[in-house]
Enzyme design. Structure first.
Site, PDB file in Angstrom:
ATOM      1  N   CYS A 160       0.818  -1.209   0.000  1.00 37.69           N
ATOM      2  CA  CYS A 160       0.000   0.000   0.000  1.00 37.69           C
ATOM      3  C   CYS A 160       0.855   1.264   0.000  1.00 37.69           C
ATOM      4  O   CYS A 160       0.348   2.375  -0.167  1.00 37.69           O
ATOM      5  CB  CYS A 160      -0.928   0.003   1.202  1.00 37.69           C
ATOM      6  SG  CYS A 160      -1.751  -1.578   1.381  1.00 37.69           S
ATOM      7  N   HIS A 173      -9.856   1.878  -1.384  1.00 42.83           N
ATOM      8  CA  HIS A 173      -8.402   1.771  -1.282  1.00 42.83           C
ATOM      9  C   HIS A 173      -7.839   0.753  -2.278  1.00 42.83           C
ATOM     10  O   HIS A 173      -7.593  -0.395  -1.937  1.00 42.83           O
ATOM     11  CB  HIS A 173      -8.055   1.390   0.172  1.00 42.83           C
ATOM     12  CG  HIS A 173      -6.630   1.029   0.408  1.00 42.83           C
ATOM     13  ND1 HIS A 173      -5.569   1.709  -0.167  1.00 42.83           N
ATOM     14  CD2 HIS A 173      -6.070   0.047   1.173  1.00 42.83           C
ATOM     15  CE1 HIS A 173      -4.430   1.150   0.228  1.00 42.83           C
ATOM     16  NE2 HIS A 173      -4.700   0.137   1.029  1.00 42.83           N
ATOM     17  N   CYS A 187       0.356   3.186   5.921  1.00 36.27           N
ATOM     18  CA  CYS A 187       0.810   1.871   6.382  1.00 36.27           C
ATOM     19  C   CYS A 187       0.724   0.882   5.224  1.00 36.27           C
ATOM     20  O   CYS A 187      -0.061   1.083   4.304  1.00 36.27           O
ATOM     21  CB  CYS A 187      -0.060   1.399   7.536  1.00 36.27           C
ATOM     22  SG  CYS A 187      -1.813   1.351   7.121  1.00 36.27           S
TER      23      CYS A 187
END
Ligand SMILES: NC(=O)c1ccc[n+]([C@@H]2O[C@H](COP(=O)([O-])OP(=O)(O)OC[C@H]3O[C@@H](n4cnc5c(N)ncnc54)[C@H](O)[C@@H]3O)[C@@H](O)[C@H]2O)c1
Lengths: 451, 431
Positions: free
Chosen positions: B96, B387, B418
């Site tokens: 990510c 996301h 994160c």
């Protein structure tokens, strides 16, 4: 968008069928392409009385590489090739009696006119005549040219330009436009030029080179065509449309090497955001085309406030607000700026079910007329273009019958293309069009509606 | 030992960004590939900034879930875009963190003067994700491919068993623990005693902030529609704490479970891209400078044996970066903390406020302290937008740069993201 009927009527089988049934045979119009000569053949230039423009026009034509023929002699003798244009300088008219010389010149010349030919008459404005008789003679041309336009066939057009004393220097750009393929769908129109300071000569192939042009509603339809023609003529195009149309807007911008700006022109901060964008990215703007427009049709008695308000907001109020903000913003609207507002035939003729739309589009015509003097003070212009039946995705969705009738009830017997509107707007945007101000130019093939 | 920033490198400018609206898995972009989405995103950026036919210094992007045929995903997307085909490109992948890491890489090359302009991006699809076959079936297929005679081929085929035909669908799970990311986050949430209501409140605020931003046209120059979608389809402008309270937890176990489908990000498809440049290049091209990328830091934690939460690495990266820049956690006008899960954001903030944790784990004499929550994710974040792993960094960088630009010169913004594998990326932008 294809015109199946026009293509059919021009096929060999279609020609036979349409002739036998007496059906119209819409012509394939001569449209502009870069590098094309101004006219595909010679031009005949004549005058009624002692015209003051004949020599200017002849010189202009020769400069453009056009062979200029003299009018046919009394016995009908002519020098050679069929003309592609017939131009009458009628600035010498004194009385209605002089009009017979117009007839004497036009009749034999028009008889020999080629397909997609041009008839153009130049005259003094009736309002500035010395006598009622002279005013009558000048005004008579209005009826004459509109009737010629209706008689012409094979894609030919007839138009009239009123040239007041002192405005002679302004005629090159409109004369060139009306003779060229750019005016393919402009027919039966009467317009006026005014005296104006002309900027230095421009590049014929790229008349908009170095200019920054904003086009609203550029994601599709007529707006996308305007953006493409502007870019072809050398402008950097800032293509504006609502964010929901942003993907198509990006495609348009990428296709023409312009930039995409997602903006709802009715948002409260739209004028400010547009101005900031232009200042930051381009240091200003030369051309603004207010093309974005919507319809929300309903009979007046059934129309709710939402329909009324949304049409007014997009079609009229946004044009007013953005233009005013540009005028107020220091240094953003550059010298020789050009603003072109898209009106509509409905704004001239009215249309059942379109009270809101027609009102907004008529308002646009009033707006440019009122603003023209203010713009002239800044060596800028503001004009409107009123399209007639233009073949777009919108009209493609109309019922077959309505669409067929709508597209045929004009002197060219066919719908116009988005590019026809775009060419007219690009012409009005040229530096050389400084003498065309406050006008509404119809791009309608001489529609029978509101004629 | 704290490092110091070298003063003689120039800062890379963020010119602007573009993304396609994010779409929940198997919805609007079910038929789109990573390459389709990344190419469309690049083309939107190109249209916004007039980059048609231009050769940029480089384009750097990546995807977390990637087909093997997409080995050159970014370069292929560049070739399919309107950029000059002579623009080099390469892929990166840091889970990510991919999108932000890509921006740091491009910015660093600009800072060093190796390039003048570049695009950083990321893309992910969970709808068109690569399917893997099990090792048994893979071996059979390879021997089938190598078989020379018909007999050998039939022999190879005969080894296939029905059980082998079920493909392995990629899961959002950690290879070393077998736990879903959400389950890891749930452990951390429990450890830090993050309540259900504060998580739901954070989620609702994300949705309402983002919906308001769309309504005021904030995203007009950050998003370009794609495949009929003009806004993120995960966005719920009308979401409320009362509504969210009715949802059952999906991560964590038993009584104490707090994490629901609404306070966790869903699987999402999407792509984003950011245009970075030197100030000189931007000026030459007549392009704006929204903000500069000031500094960045990555960190990793041992979530397998070290007793630290999977998503807590940004907590460690932050004090290092702050010290290097002589800043405190309070010296910022905007905070963009990626909302992988509402509980992750809240645990991160709580850790920075905790004197014991800051002393024992981060080696700080005093905690970093609390932030003004009104400055957090002011135009919405991942809980609202969704996301698509590698695309989140680009979304945040462009969004924050625009916020800073709107607020005026000299404003500072902080990014914290994160990532799977116990990693974290943080960065500072300044207008
Ligand atoms: N097509 C015709 O026959 C015809 C005839 C007369 C006049 N016109 C006029 O020509 C213009 C273009 O028409 P068209 O046929 O291409 O229509 P169209 O509907 O195909 O295109 C209009 C464009 O304007 C955009 N637009 C609408 N509201 C907007 C807003 N608030 N902000 C920014 N963009 C907005 C739309 O998204 C769309 O892309 C309009 O003003 C229309 O009234 C068209």
């Amino acid at each position: 968008m294809s015109d199946w009927y026009r293509d059919f009527a021009n096929s060999s089988f279609g020609t036979t069928v349409t002739k036998q049934l007496g059906l119209p045979r819409p012509a394939v119009l001569r449209r502009y392409e870069p590098g094309q000569p101004l006219l595909p053949g010679p031009a005949v230039v004549g005058s009624a009385g002692d015209g003051r423009l004949r020599d200017t026009v002849s010189a202009l034509l020769r400069d453009a590489g056009v062979h200029v023929q003299s009018p046919a002699t009394a016995d009908g003798a002519t020098d050679g090739e069929k003309p592609a244009a017939v131009i009458l300088d009628a600035t010498g008219l004194r009385t209605p009696g002089d009009l017979v010389s117009a007839h004497d010149f036009l009749a034999p010349a028009i008889k020999r006119l080629r397909a997609s030919g041009r008839v153009l008459i130049l005259a003094d404005p009736p309002g500035e005549a010395d006598s009622p008789a002279q005013a009558a003679a000048r005004q008579a041309l209005d009826g004459l040219v509109r009737s010629i336009a209706k008689e012409l066939r094979a894609g030919s057009t007839a138009n009239l330009i009123y040239v007041p004393a002192g405005a002679e220097g302004s005629i090159a750009s409109p004369v060139t436009f009306f003779l060229s393929g750019r005016s393919a769908y402009v027919d039966g129109q009467v317009m006026s030029v005014s005296a104006a300071e002309l900027p230095a000569a421009e590049d014929d192939e790229q008349p908009l080179a170095g200019k920054v042009a904003v086009v609203t509603g550029a994601a599709r339809g007529i707006g996308a065509a305007i953006a493409a023609v502007m870019a072809r003529d050398g402008a950097h195009v800032v293509a504006v449309d609502i964010s929901a149309a942003g993907d198509r807007l990006a495609e348009v911008a990428n296709e023409i090497g312009g930039t995409a700006l997602q903006l709802d022109i009715t948002a409260d901060d739209a004028p400010q955001r547009l101005i900031e964008h232009l200042r930051e990215r381009h240091g200003g703007v030369d051309i603004v085309v207010h093309n974005a427009g919507i319809t929300r049709d309903k009979l007046l008695v059934n129309m709710d406030a939402a329909r009324w308000n949304s049409v007014m907001a997009v079609n009229l109020q946004a044009q007013l607000d953005i233009t005013q903000a540009l005028l107020d913003a220091d240094g953003v609207l550059r010298d020789h700026a050009r603003v072109v507002c898209v009106s509509s035939q409905s704004g001239i003729a009215g249309n059942r079910g379109q009270t809101n739309y027609a009102a907004s589009k008529a308002g646009v015509i009033g707006m440019v007329r009122a603003w023209a003097p203010r713009f002239a003070e800044r060596r800028a212009t503001i004009n409107a273009v009123a399209p007639g039946f233009i073949v777009t995705e919108m009209t493609a969705r109309m019922p077959f019958g309505t669409r067929e009738v709508g597209s045929r009830i004009n002197s060219l017997q066919q719908g116009g293309l988005p590019v026809d509107v775009a060419e007219t707007i690009a012409w009005l945007s040229q530096p050389g069009s400084a003498g065309v101000n406050g006008q509404t130019v119809r791009v309608c093939g001489q529609s029978m509606l509101g004629a | 030992m704290a490092t110091t920033r070298s003063a003689d490198v120039r800062r890379a400018a963020i010119v602007g960004g573009n993304r396609i609206p994010f779409a929940r898995s198997n919805s609007a972009y079910a038929q789109a590939s990573n390459q389709d989405m990344l190419t469309a995103t690049l083309d939107g950026l190109i249209a916004r900034f007039g980059l048609q036919g231009k050769r940029l210094g480089e384009v750097v992007a990546g995807a977390v879930l990637k087909h093997s045929r997409d080995f050159n995903l970014t370069r292929e997307s560049v070739l399919g875009s309107r950029l000059s085909a002579t623009t080099p490109a390469y892929d990166v992948q840091q889970a990510c963190g991919t999108g932000l890491e890509a921006a740091i890489l491009v910015a660093n090359k600009i800072a060093l003067g190796q390039i003048e302009s570049g695009i950083a991006g990321g893309v992910d699809t969970t709808s068109d994700a690569p399917l893997a076959v099990g090792d048994d079936l893979r071996r059979v297929l390879i021997s089938l491919n190598n078989a020379k005679t018909l007999q050998d081929r039939l022999k190879a085929l005969a080894r296939i068993r029905p059980g082998q035909l079920v493909p392995e669908i990629p899961r959002n799970a950690e290879p070393r623990t077998g736990l879903a990311m959400g389950d890891h986050a749930a452990i951390t949430a429990k450890e830090w005693e993050i309540g259900r209501e504060e998580q739901d409140e954070l989620a609702v605020r994300s949705h309402s902030n983002m919906a308001a931003a769309y309504d005021r046209g904030f995203f007009d120059d950050l998003v370009t529609p794609f495949l009929g979608l003009a806004r993120d389809n995960n966005l719920r402008p009308d979401s409320s704490v009362e509504k969210l309270a009715t949802l059952k937890p999906v991560f964590g176990k038993g009584e104490g479970a707090t994490m629901t489908a609404a306070n966790s990000t869903p699987l999402t498809d999407g792509a984003s891209a950011v245009l970075l440049a030197s100030d000189e290049w931007a000026a030459e091209e007549g392009l704006p400078v929204l903000a500069h990328l000031v500094d960045a830091q990555t960190a990793a934690v041992d979530y397998v044996h070290g007793g630290e939460g999977l998503l807590m690495a940004p907590v460690y990266a932050m004090p290092v970066m702050l010290a290097r820049n002589g800043l405190t956690l309070q010296d910022f006008d905007f905070y963009e903390i990626h909302e992988a899960f509402a509980s992750t954001v809240l645990a991160t903030l709580k850790a920075w406020e905790d004197p014991d944790f800051c002393k024992s784990k981060l080696g700080l004499d005093a905690p970093l302290g609390a932030i003004d929550r009104a400055k957090l994710n002011v135009n919405g974040s991942s809980l609202a937008a969704g996301h698509p792993f590698a695309a989140t960094g680009g979304r945040i960088v462009a969004q924050l740069a625009k916020q800073l630009h709107e607020a005026g010169p000299g404003k500072r913004g902080l990014i914290s993201i994160c990532a799977a594998g116990g990693q974290g990326v943080v960065a500072i932008l300044e207008s």
